[in-house]
Design a protein around this motif. Structure first.
Motif: not given
Lengths: 313, 311
Positions: B111-129
């Motif tokens: 899902l986060v490998n897709r070239p979507l706008k703002g994907i960096g935010f989601f990757r970071t968010a999932y990594y916070v825990p």
């Protein structure tokens, strides 16, 4: 097939037009599909982000509330006060600032020494020729794979036998207790591998040239290898900072003096003594997370790279 | 792979003829001087525990008096200890997290490998825990799981629960509740590893298959998944071993309770050593856990065919 006879009759241009129309329809459909999958993708991404981040957000807003039903699910704080934050610094037997100082000392000591030791040890293993090199390398490899269940127990015994928990005078005791916390983690096998990998990509000619110029090995290490391995060193330092900042178990087992505990370990201590005011502990939790978030955001690129490298070996 | 540059340069050195005996001894001394602090600590805190811990498993030891050899007595005691067995059972139940966390993190990585706008935010968010301490994460979820808390609110709204009671205080739900925290904290970590794995698969392979008319599903099953196999081995190995050794989340959230429902094998080891000061017995339990992790490691290796890609 029956259309074929109709198109046969039509002119060259209209055939072209027909092609263009079909192509446009296909393109529109593909775009519609992409838009649709994007909408689905974003919805899923957002739902997961909420599950990942809401617990942190909920803790943050609850820590600001002065009173009320503490565990209630909510989207906005019901009131705002810094009382809980004030309380965590004054309301316990162990002042919170002391825990922050301990964490900073332990992290500085731990990160500096771990990175230095690995950076030094990786040099001969990647760039020098001496008897026993392969043996040491494979021995370290085996250690990495071997499970170390007795680590906690034997390291505890070792620390006591080394006299690191003796009590003589306050200043020496403090230094010894900090060392007791950091010593078992200082030899990082993962760090050694990461740095060895980084050194291997430094051209051997560069080092030979420096040797011919008569530079001592320590100078070559400092002037040639360290600068060229800097990205790896930064990534590894961030990984180690996060690890030292977050570690709590060893410190809790090890330290007889609660005043010497790092933040993560002290927070658990507080949650035990502060059972009447969970909001103050929440404030403590928020303060504990902030440095990690800052370091993580600043070094995110390096951090992810370092992690990938760590597992790819 | 790594030996190639060494061989070449050693041959070069021989050709240059500049490596006399004196230089070799000097180089050897310098080399060991560079490694000395690292190796000393490595031996003291990594090698020594393996040997001394194994020895301790066959002794009675309380730190005050010297270890006393008792042969297999500790192991016999463990076999009869119902608490040890229940700890072991819970640790094995914990392996249920492994397939769930692996499948979810592969899906998340896709899902986060897709070239979507703002994907960096989601990757970071999932990594916070992932970067947050278990001390903090455990406390947060202990609060979240309280009666009348957010988790109960969500579960009751979704109709998955009909009575508002603390999930961690209920023997029927406590282990699952702790497992969810492990999943929540760990999924971002494996996602990043799978992301790295996905990016190492040549995009030409997937494109070529698409041009040849393969469906997305076919590409996934025949190209992406086999390409991920080395990563799957590493990740499932890591998560199986950490499931068997589950400890920190339990230490912070339940201390093994309620009614022993979250008592894990390593929690048993911890309490025998640091609560009861029976270091020999604790070491024996540790040894058994180590052997079990090795066995599961090998099973993992078999199941993923040694992580070899077919391509």
């Amino acid at each position: 097939m029956p259309e074929m006879t109709v198109t046969q009759a039509s002119t060259h241009e209209s055939a072209m037009l027909e092609h263009a129309r079909v192509a446009a329809a296909l393109k529109a459909r593909r775009q519609r599909n992409t838009r649709l999958t994007n909408v689905v993708a974003y919805s899923v991404l957002i739902v997961i982000a909420l599950i990942m981040l809401y617990p942190f957000y909920w803790t943050l807003i609850t820590s600001f509330e002065p009173t009320g039903n503490i565990y209630e699910a909510k989207l906005l704080p019901k009131g705002f006060s810094l009382r809980n934050y004030a309380e965590i610094f004054s309301g316990t037997t162990v002042p919170f600032w002391r825990l922050i100082v301990n964490s900073l000392v332990i992290c500085t000591l731990g990160v500096t020494l771990t990175v230095t030791l690995a950076a030094l040890a990786a040099y001969p293993l990647s760039k020098m020729h001496f008897p026993g090199r392969d043996l040491i390398f494979y021995a370290i490899l085996v250690l990495m794979v071997l499970p170390n269940e007795s680590g906690l127990i034997v390291n505890y015994i070792t620390t006591i036998k080394l006299g690191l928990l003796q009590q003589t005078n306050p200043v020496v005791d403090a230094i010894r207790q900090y060392m007791a916390v950091v010593l078992p983690g200082l030899a990082s096998i993962v760090g050694l591998f990461l740095l060895r990998q980084a050194y291997l990509s430094v051209p051997q000619e560069l080092i030979e040239a420096a040797r011919i110029d008569g530079a001592p090995e320590l100078t070559i290490w400092r002037r040639v290898l360290l600068p060229l391995a800097l990205p790896t060193i930064v990534a590894f330092s961030i990984l180690e900072f996060v690890a030292y900042w977050n570690s709590f178990l060893w410190a809790r087992i090890m330290l007889p003096d609660k005043n010497m505990m790092p933040l993560s370990a002290g927070l658990l201590e507080l949650s035990g003594t502060f059972s009447t005011n969970s909001r103050a502990v929440m404030a403590g939790a928020v303060i504990t997370i902030i440095p990690i978030l800052i370091v993580f955001m600043l070094g995110q690129k390096y951090f992810m790279k370092g992690l990938e490298g760590a597992v790819k070996g | 792979m790594t030996t190639t540059p060494r061989r070449v340069s050693r041959r070069e050195q021989q050709r240059q003829g500049g490596t006399g005996a004196k230089v070799t001894i000097r180089t050897t001394l310098i080399a060991y001087a560079f490694m000395l602090p690292f190796l000393a600590l490595l031996v003291l805190y990594h090698t020594w525990p393996v040997f001394f811990g194994t020895y301790l498993a066959f002794t009675k030891y309380n730190i005050i008096s010297p270890p006393q050899w008792v042969g297999l007595e500790n192991f016999q005691t463990l076999l009869k200890d119902e608490q040890f067995w229940s700890g072991l059972r819970n640790s094995l139940k914990y392996i249920l997290v492994v397939p769930v966390i692996q499948i979810l993190s592969i899906l998340l990585a896709l899902l986060v490998n897709r070239p979507l706008k703002g994907i960096g935010f989601f990757r970071t968010a999932y990594y916070v825990p992932v970067v947050t301490s278990f001390a903090v994460v455990g406390l947060i979820w202990t609060w979240m799981y309280q009666q009348g808390g957010p988790v109960n609110a969500v579960l009751m709204t979704l109709g998955l629960m009909n009575e508002d009671r603390s999930l961690l205080n209920n023997p029927a739900t406590a282990l699952t509740a702790v497992m969810f925290v492990t999943l929540w904290k760990g999924v971002g970590y494996y996602m990043v590893l799978y992301l790295a794995g996905l990016q190492s698969i040549a995009p030409e392979l997937e494109e070529a298959a698409m041009i040849d008319g393969a469906t997305r599903m076919q590409v996934f099953w025949n190209i992406t998944l086999p390409g991920l196999r080395p990563t799957i081995l590493v990740c499932s190995l890591l998560s199986t071993i950490s499931a068997i050794k589950v400890f920190e989340e339990i230490y912070v959230m339940t201390q093994g309770g309620p009614a022993g429902s979250t008592y894990s094998a390593l929690f048993f080891t911890y309490s025998r050593a640091f609560v009861d000061f029976q270091y020999g017995l604790a070491a024996a339990a540790g040894l058994i856990i180590a052997v079990i992790s090795i066995i599961f490691g090998l099973i993992n290796f078999k199941l993923t065919r040694g992580g070899k890609t077919d391509a």
